[in-house]
Design a protein around this motif. Structure first.
Motif, PDB file in Angstrom:
ATOM      1  N   VAL A  99      46.863 -46.442  37.090  1.00 18.37           N
ATOM      2  CA  VAL A  99      47.312 -46.583  35.709  1.00 18.37           C
ATOM      3  C   VAL A  99      47.546 -48.060  35.438  1.00 18.37           C
ATOM      4  CG1 VAL A  99      49.076 -45.995  34.006  1.00 18.37           C
ATOM      5  CG2 VAL A  99      48.391 -44.312  35.741  1.00 18.37           C
ATOM      6  N   ASP A 100      46.747 -48.616  34.560  1.00 17.57           N
ATOM      7  CA  ASP A 100      46.857 -50.035  34.246  1.00 17.57           C
ATOM      8  C   ASP A 100      48.024 -50.257  33.294  1.00 17.57           C
ATOM      9  OD1 ASP A 100      46.357 -52.703  34.130  1.00 17.57           O
ATOM     10  OD2 ASP A 100      44.681 -52.563  32.727  1.00 17.57           O
ATOM     11  N   GLU A 101      48.960 -51.121  33.718  1.00 19.99           N
ATOM     12  CA  GLU A 101      50.125 -51.416  32.881  1.00 19.99           C
ATOM     13  C   GLU A 101      49.743 -52.506  31.878  1.00 19.99           C
ATOM     14  OE1 GLU A 101      54.749 -53.011  33.271  1.00 19.99           O
ATOM     15  OE2 GLU A 101      53.441 -52.912  35.031  1.00 19.99           O
ATOM     16  N   VAL A 102      49.733 -52.147  30.619  1.00 22.44           N
ATOM     17  CA  VAL A 102      49.383 -53.097  29.569  1.00 22.44           C
ATOM     18  C   VAL A 102      50.664 -53.754  29.065  1.00 22.44           C
ATOM     19  CG1 VAL A 102      48.329 -53.408  27.304  1.00 22.44           C
ATOM     20  CG2 VAL A 102      47.386 -51.725  28.913  1.00 22.44           C
ATOM     21  N   ILE A 103      50.715 -55.086  29.133  1.00 26.23           N
ATOM     22  CA  ILE A 103      51.906 -55.819  28.712  1.00 26.23           C
ATOM     23  C   ILE A 103      51.788 -56.135  27.227  1.00 26.23           C
ATOM     24  CG2 ILE A 103      53.347 -57.832  29.105  1.00 26.23           C
ATOM     25  CD1 ILE A 103      53.155 -55.932  31.495  1.00 26.23           C
ATOM     26  N   LYS A 194      49.532 -59.894  34.745  1.00 27.55           N
ATOM     27  CA  LYS A 194      49.067 -58.781  33.906  1.00 27.55           C
ATOM     28  C   LYS A 194      48.999 -59.200  32.444  1.00 27.55           C
ATOM     29  CE  LYS A 194      50.849 -55.205  37.008  1.00 27.55           C
ATOM     30  NZ  LYS A 194      51.779 -54.062  37.166  1.00 27.55           N
ATOM     31  N   TYR A 195      49.988 -59.992  32.018  1.00 29.73           N
ATOM     32  CA  TYR A 195      50.027 -60.450  30.633  1.00 29.73           C
ATOM     33  C   TYR A 195      48.798 -61.304  30.298  1.00 29.73           C
ATOM     34  CZ  TYR A 195      51.617 -63.276  26.640  1.00 29.73           C
ATOM     35  OH  TYR A 195      51.721 -63.922  25.429  1.00 29.73           O
ATOM     36  N   LEU A 196      48.345 -62.078  31.284  1.00 30.46           N
ATOM     37  CA  LEU A 196      47.215 -62.982  31.061  1.00 30.46           C
ATOM     38  C   LEU A 196      45.859 -62.317  31.295  1.00 30.46           C
ATOM     39  CD1 LEU A 196      48.568 -66.264  32.704  1.00 30.46           C
ATOM     40  CD2 LEU A 196      48.569 -65.636  30.284  1.00 30.46           C
ATOM     41  N   ALA A 197      45.864 -61.049  31.715  1.00 32.37           N
ATOM     42  CA  ALA A 197      44.595 -60.342  31.939  1.00 32.37           C
ATOM     43  C   ALA A 197      43.783 -60.309  30.648  1.00 32.37           C
ATOM     44  CB  ALA A 197      44.870 -58.924  32.428  1.00 32.37           C
ATOM     45  N   GLY A 198      42.530 -60.693  30.751  1.00 36.23           N
ATOM     46  CA  GLY A 198      41.665 -60.732  29.575  1.00 36.23           C
ATOM     47  C   GLY A 198      41.757 -62.022  28.787  1.00 36.23           C
ATOM     48  N   LYS A 199      42.683 -62.902  29.175  1.00 36.78           N
ATOM     49  CA  LYS A 199      42.816 -64.198  28.509  1.00 36.78           C
ATOM     50  C   LYS A 199      42.197 -65.286  29.393  1.00 36.78           C
ATOM     51  CE  LYS A 199      47.154 -63.175  26.026  1.00 36.78           C
ATOM     52  NZ  LYS A 199      47.371 -61.790  26.459  1.00 36.78           N
ATOM     53  N   THR A 200      41.660 -66.302  28.770  1.00 37.08           N
ATOM     54  CA  THR A 200      41.114 -67.440  29.509  1.00 37.08           C
ATOM     55  C   THR A 200      42.094 -68.594  29.371  1.00 37.08           C
ATOM     56  OG1 THR A 200      38.855 -66.711  29.008  1.00 37.08           O
ATOM     57  CG2 THR A 200      39.121 -68.958  29.786  1.00 37.08           C
ATOM     58  N   VAL A 201      43.054 -68.633  30.268  1.00 36.60           N
ATOM     59  CA  VAL A 201      44.106 -69.647  30.189  1.00 36.60           C
ATOM     60  C   VAL A 201      44.756 -69.810  31.553  1.00 36.60           C
ATOM     61  CG1 VAL A 201      45.817 -67.921  29.472  1.00 36.60           C
ATOM     62  CG2 VAL A 201      46.217 -70.341  28.967  1.00 36.60           C
ATOM     63  N   SER A 202      45.123 -71.036  31.876  1.00 36.16           N
ATOM     64  CA  SER A 202      45.847 -71.317  33.114  1.00 36.16           C
ATOM     65  C   SER A 202      46.729 -72.534  32.890  1.00 36.16           C
ATOM     66  CB  SER A 202      44.874 -71.581  34.272  1.00 36.16           C
ATOM     67  OG  SER A 202      44.078 -72.727  34.008  1.00 36.16           O
ATOM     68  N   LEU A 203      47.829 -72.599  33.633  1.00 37.16           N
ATOM     69  CA  LEU A 203      48.747 -73.733  33.543  1.00 37.16           C
ATOM     70  C   LEU A 203      49.431 -73.885  34.888  1.00 37.16           C
ATOM     71  CD1 LEU A 203      50.040 -75.815  31.471  1.00 37.16           C
ATOM     72  CD2 LEU A 203      51.981 -74.218  31.412  1.00 37.16           C
ATOM     73  N   GLY A 204      49.489 -75.102  35.394  1.00 34.54           N
ATOM     74  CA  GLY A 204      50.138 -75.339  36.672  1.00 34.54           C
ATOM     75  C   GLY A 204      50.863 -76.671  36.688  1.00 34.54           C
ATOM     76  N   TYR A 205      51.797 -76.784  37.621  1.00 39.54           N
ATOM     77  CA  TYR A 205      52.572 -78.018  37.788  1.00 39.54           C
ATOM     78  C   TYR A 205      52.191 -78.675  39.103  1.00 39.54           C
ATOM     79  CZ  TYR A 205      56.475 -80.899  39.388  1.00 39.54           C
ATOM     80  OH  TYR A 205      57.221 -81.922  39.912  1.00 39.54           O
ATOM     81  N   SER A 206      52.050 -80.003  39.079  1.00 35.27           N
ATOM     82  CA  SER A 206      51.792 -80.738  40.311  1.00 35.27           C
ATOM     83  C   SER A 206      52.607 -82.020  40.316  1.00 35.27           C
ATOM     84  CB  SER A 206      50.299 -81.058  40.461  1.00 35.27           C
ATOM     85  OG  SER A 206      49.856 -81.891  39.405  1.00 35.27           O
ATOM     86  N   MET A 207      52.996 -82.430  41.517  1.00 37.35           N
ATOM     87  CA  MET A 207      53.756 -83.657  41.693  1.00 37.35           C
ATOM     88  C   MET A 207      52.935 -84.628  42.525  1.00 37.35           C
ATOM     89  SD  MET A 207      57.396 -84.314  43.643  1.00 37.35           S
ATOM     90  CE  MET A 207      58.429 -83.622  42.362  1.00 37.35           C
ATOM     91  N   GLY A 208      52.594 -85.763  41.960  1.00 37.08           N
ATOM     92  CA  GLY A 208      51.908 -86.803  42.696  1.00 37.08           C
ATOM     93  C   GLY A 208      52.886 -87.806  43.246  1.00 37.08           C
ATOM     94  N   SER A 209      52.386 -88.874  43.781  1.00 35.15           N
ATOM     95  CA  SER A 209      53.276 -89.911  44.308  1.00 35.15           C
ATOM     96  C   SER A 209      54.083 -90.575  43.205  1.00 35.15           C
ATOM     97  CB  SER A 209      52.456 -90.979  45.048  1.00 35.15           C
ATOM     98  OG  SER A 209      51.828 -90.436  46.186  1.00 35.15           O
ATOM     99  N   TYR A 210      53.473 -90.706  42.001  1.00 36.67           N
ATOM    100  CA  TYR A 210      54.101 -91.466  40.925  1.00 36.67           C
ATOM    101  C   TYR A 210      54.253 -90.689  39.621  1.00 36.67           C
ATOM    102  CZ  TYR A 210      52.809 -95.240  44.099  1.00 36.67           C
ATOM    103  OH  TYR A 210      52.664 -96.031  45.215  1.00 36.67           O
ATOM    104  N   THR A 211      53.772 -89.469  39.559  1.00 42.63           N
ATOM    105  CA  THR A 211      53.798 -88.717  38.303  1.00 42.63           C
ATOM    106  C   THR A 211      54.144 -87.247  38.524  1.00 42.63           C
ATOM    107  OG1 THR A 211      51.420 -88.256  38.482  1.00 42.63           O
ATOM    108  CG2 THR A 211      52.083 -90.178  37.161  1.00 42.63           C
ATOM    109  N   ASP A 212      54.699 -86.657  37.473  1.00 44.74           N
ATOM    110  CA  ASP A 212      54.819 -85.201  37.366  1.00 44.74           C
ATOM    111  C   ASP A 212      53.848 -84.770  36.280  1.00 44.74           C
ATOM    112  OD1 ASP A 212      57.296 -84.339  39.054  1.00 44.74           O
ATOM    113  OD2 ASP A 212      57.948 -86.126  37.957  1.00 44.74           O
ATOM    114  N   VAL A 213      53.070 -83.731  36.561  1.00 43.67           N
ATOM    115  CA  VAL A 213      52.010 -83.329  35.637  1.00 43.67           C
ATOM    116  C   VAL A 213      52.022 -81.818  35.429  1.00 43.67           C
ATOM    117  CG1 VAL A 213      49.521 -83.284  35.211  1.00 43.67           C
ATOM    118  CG2 VAL A 213      50.543 -85.255  36.356  1.00 43.67           C
ATOM    119  N   LEU A 214      52.029 -81.429  34.173  1.00 40.55           N
ATOM    120  CA  LEU A 214      51.810 -80.038  33.783  1.00 40.55           C
ATOM    121  C   LEU A 214      50.415 -79.995  33.183  1.00 40.55           C
ATOM    122  CD1 LEU A 214      53.656 -77.510  33.874  1.00 40.55           C
ATOM    123  CD2 LEU A 214      54.188 -77.934  31.472  1.00 40.55           C
TER     124      LEU A 214
END
Length: 539
Positions: A99-103, A194-214
């Motif tokens: 049973v697929d849970e649709v959000i 599940k909420y993002l299923a069927g959507k074409t979207v991504s977002l991530g956080y990374s920390m470099g030596s000198y920067t924070d990047v979303l």
């Protein structure tokens, strides 16, 4: 299929070429994405659960299976009967229908009061528009037509690993994992998937030596969802230690196996020798065991506490008429001190100074020797210097193919590359060679000889022209991508212009200028070499 169809006028030649190759070699039909999408739209609604189940019954039978078990030597392998029992049990068991849970709930229930766009100005140099928001955030928007259905977003601030002491290394190393598994808005990580299923979207956080990047990417229709995820990261980031612990457990098991791999050992030794900084080390099981989840979540909330620290960069198929109200709702409403606060560096980043030689033996089933050699030095950044450093690395890599591979037969794929670290005003030349213990000294001597000879005598016209022409072609490809502009604008807002005059720097570069440049590049002061010699197990 929908994304390929939307990008049908921007499909890369290599993708089309591979499709035609499959058509002629494998007789795979190649009607084109327009026809393929019509076929999918026609047949997909007819693929019911019963149809899929019928196909699976025909495909999965007891007569057409090969069972393979791969495990560490210490693991007790199952018997043939045990393996067949597991398979038979799985195939004969009764299963409840999935049973697929649709959000349907929203990611964010309540938003802060929307802010305003205070000013808008055109940046004619880069074909961009700059928005200044009421909370002090600056947004740079560059519309492009490189891809019809792509928008890239970056939020960048000065900071990064340099603002932490080495005593915080364990937390810093696991901070990205803590962000990934944290609750965002109304959803935990599992529900978010599940909420993002069927959507074409991504977002991530990374920390470099000198920067924070979303950093994120979305289709045109899912752009607002990406902004919603940005809002959640700044305003509604919640603890989820159970999810973090599950992720940490999985990572710990994976790393425990990787740490038995000689190449992983070499990479760790290489990074540790080059930087001698626990903030920059490759993550280990020890980091996972020592990291503090409450401290990491506090660190993350501090990272996102002041939106005015960040510059937002949006590149792609952006509709600026509909963008402004979205910026006011999702970005101008973010928590802010009204202006950026300059970060205070605590730990020095960058490579160690001086001449460093590190050599060690490593037991292996199939012994091999790996050489890592890094020359580096300080130099004020310019686009012209950046271009010449890149070309230097590519020419040397070609020289290694001709000498170490073809003439010496000492390595199948020796290579070199060079790059400019714009944050440190430091150039780096890296050489990596895999060989064997018998050829090690000869190969290392030849690599050293060819490197110093190229620096002293310069390249010849054939070597230079071949690489310069390839560099120009690659630049023309890069310039037509959203990623090129995102990365270039991200450096530009931090005061480093890597784009202006780049084409001219490649086109107008002469052999004489290049040879004069590399002749004085290395002063003999900074070089880090790491050599791992494989020793057969039991010897």
């Amino acid at each position: 299929y929908e994304k390929q169809y939307n990008e049908r006028n921007n499909t890369k030649s290599d993708a089309l070429g591979q499709e035609l190759i499959r058509h002629f070699i494998d007789n795979e039909p190649a009607p084109g994405i327009e026809i393929e999408k019509q076929i999918v739209d026609m047949f997909l609604p007819q693929l019911t659960v019963d149809v899929i189940n019928g196909i699976i019954k025909d495909v999965m039978t007891p007569e057409n299976q090969v069972l393979v078990v791969s495990a560490p030597e210490s693991f007790s392998l199952p018997t043939k009967e045990e393996m067949l029992g597991v398979v038979n049990d799985a195939m004969t068991r009764e299963y409840e229908a999935y049973v697929d849970e649709v959000i349907t709930d929203p990611l964010i229930t309540k938003y802060n009061k929307a802010g305003k766009v205070k000013s808008v100005k055109e940046n004619s140099q880069f074909g961009a528009t700059e928005y200044t928001l009421s909370n002090g955030v600056k947004v740079i928007v560059k519309p492009t037509d490189f891809k019809s259905d792509e928008i890239q977003l970056v939020a960048v601030r000065d900071g990064g690993k340099q603002i932490y002491s080495t005593s915080q290394a364990d937390n810093v190393q696991l901070l990205e994992s803590a962000y990934e598994t944290a609750k965002k808005g109304n959803f935990d990580n599992k529900t978010m998937t599940k909420y993002l299923a069927g959507k074409t979207v991504s977002l991530g956080y990374s920390m470099g030596s000198y920067t924070d990047v979303l950093q994120g990417k979305s289709s045109v229709k899912d752009f607002e969802t990406m902004l919603d995820m940005v809002y959640a990261s700044f305003c509604q980031l919640g603890d989820d230690k159970a999810a973090y612990d599950a992720d940490a457990s999985s990572s710990r098991a994976m790393l425990a196996n990787q740490e038995k791999n000689p190449m992983f050992t070499f990479q760790k030794k290489q990074v540790n020798t080059l930087y001698n900084n626990p903030l920059l080390d490759i993550i280990s099981t020890d980091n996972i065991d020592k990291a503090s989840y409450p401290q990491m979540m506090t660190m993350l909330r501090n990272v996102f506490a002041n939106a005015a620290d960040y510059t937002f960069i949006i590149v792609g198929n952006v509709n600026q008429e509909t963008l402004q109200p979205m910026l006011e709702k999702y970005v101008a409403s973010l928590p802010s001190k009204g202006k950026a606060v300059a970060p205070k560096a605590v730990t020095q980043m960058g490579a160690v100074k001086g001449i460093v030689d590190e050599a060690f033996d490593q037991t292996m089933q199939t012994p091999l020797t790996v050489v890592f050699d890094c020359y580096n030095g300080m130099m004020n950044y310019s686009v012209a210097s950046d271009v010449m450093v890149d070309i230097f690395g590519d020419i040397l890599s070609n020289v290694f193919t001709e000498t170490i591979r073809e003439e010496e037969g000492g390595s199948y794929s020796p290579y070199a590359y060079a790059y400019f670290n714009v944050n440190e005003n430091r150039w780096n030349l890296v050489e990596v060679i895999q060989t064997n213990a018998e050829m090690r000294d000869k190969v290392m001597a030849r690599a050293n000889e060819e490197t110093l000879k190229l620096m002293k005598n310069g390249a010849n016209a054939d070597q230079f022209n071949k690489v310069r022409e390839a560099a120009l072609k690659q630049f023309e490809i890069n310039e037509r991508t959203n990623s090129y502009w995102v990365n270039g604008l991200m450096r530009n807002v931090r005061g480093i212009d890597t784009m202006t005059g780049r084409r001219a720097a490649i086109e107008n570069l002469t052999l004489e200028q290049f040879n004069a440049f590399i002749n004085t590049l290395w002063n003999g002061e900074n070089r880090v070499k790491v050599v791992m010699t494989g020793v057969e197990e039991g010897k």
